[in-house]
Motif scaffolding. Sequence first.
Motif, short mmCIF file in Angstrom:
data_model
loop_
_atom_site.label_atom_id
_atom_site.label_comp_id
_atom_site.label_asym_id
_atom_site.label_seq_id
_atom_site.Cartn_x
_atom_site.Cartn_y
_atom_site.Cartn_z
N THR A 49 0.83 -1.21 0.00
CA THR A 49 0.00 0.00 0.00
C THR A 49 0.86 1.26 0.00
OG1 THR A 49 -0.22 -0.09 2.42
CG2 THR A 49 -1.99 -1.09 1.09
N MET A 52 2.12 1.77 -3.52
CA MET A 52 1.04 2.30 -4.36
C MET A 52 0.82 3.79 -4.10
SD MET A 52 -1.59 -0.93 -4.09
CE MET A 52 -2.95 -0.15 -4.94
N MET A 53 0.88 4.17 -2.82
CA MET A 53 0.72 5.59 -2.50
C MET A 53 1.88 6.41 -3.06
SD MET A 53 -0.78 5.57 1.37
CE MET A 53 -0.69 7.32 1.53
N ILE A 89 -5.81 8.06 -3.50
CA ILE A 89 -4.78 8.15 -2.45
C ILE A 89 -5.43 8.24 -1.07
CG2 ILE A 89 -2.96 9.61 -1.49
CD1 ILE A 89 -2.14 10.31 -4.33
N LEU A 92 -6.29 4.79 -0.16
CA LEU A 92 -5.06 4.04 0.11
C LEU A 92 -4.51 4.41 1.48
CD1 LEU A 92 -3.15 4.01 -3.29
CD2 LEU A 92 -3.96 2.04 -1.99
N HIS A 96 -3.58 2.04 4.49
CA HIS A 96 -2.17 1.97 4.86
C HIS A 96 -1.93 2.35 6.33
CE1 HIS A 96 2.18 2.17 4.26
NE2 HIS A 96 2.16 3.35 4.88
#
Length: 163
Positions: A49, A52-53, A89, A92, A96
């Motif tokens: 995560t 990905m961010m 985001i 996410l 996260h």
Amino acid sequence: MRTLVATARRVPYATFIVFGICCGIITLFLDGYISKLPVIGSLGWQVVTGSMMLTAFTYQWVLFFRRVTRDNTNARQTLVLHRWVGVGITFLFALHAVRLGHTWMTALSVVFFLIALTGVLNREVMKYRQNWIYLLWLTCHIGLSAALIPLVGLHIWVALAYQ
């Protein structure tokens, strides 16, 4: 109430980003309970995560650099993607973040939420009548985004150093 409904219909990403901000805040206030879930509390989940961010944050700067270089090709499409990636985001972040952490992590979270909040208070939603107000908003949004970079770097360093 009618104004809120009309705004939600006109700019649907605004509703999603506010919901994402709420999810992130709720996650942080659960203060560690989520980290006890087998998948979410694992280092692998945090790395995935977080990566990905980081990728999404990097993409977000594309709009800024296009503005600086005055590259107006597909400007509207880039802006629309910028907004929806911002929505992604926030979700996410909710997936996260497992706890609030120490002072600098709290600062990172506050800066992140302020970026999301200023992002949703854009020209399309707020209909700024004077250009100086828009420029003040834009300065805050970009300035907070720039302040996030060293906080994210510090977070990555500390998170990986102490795992």
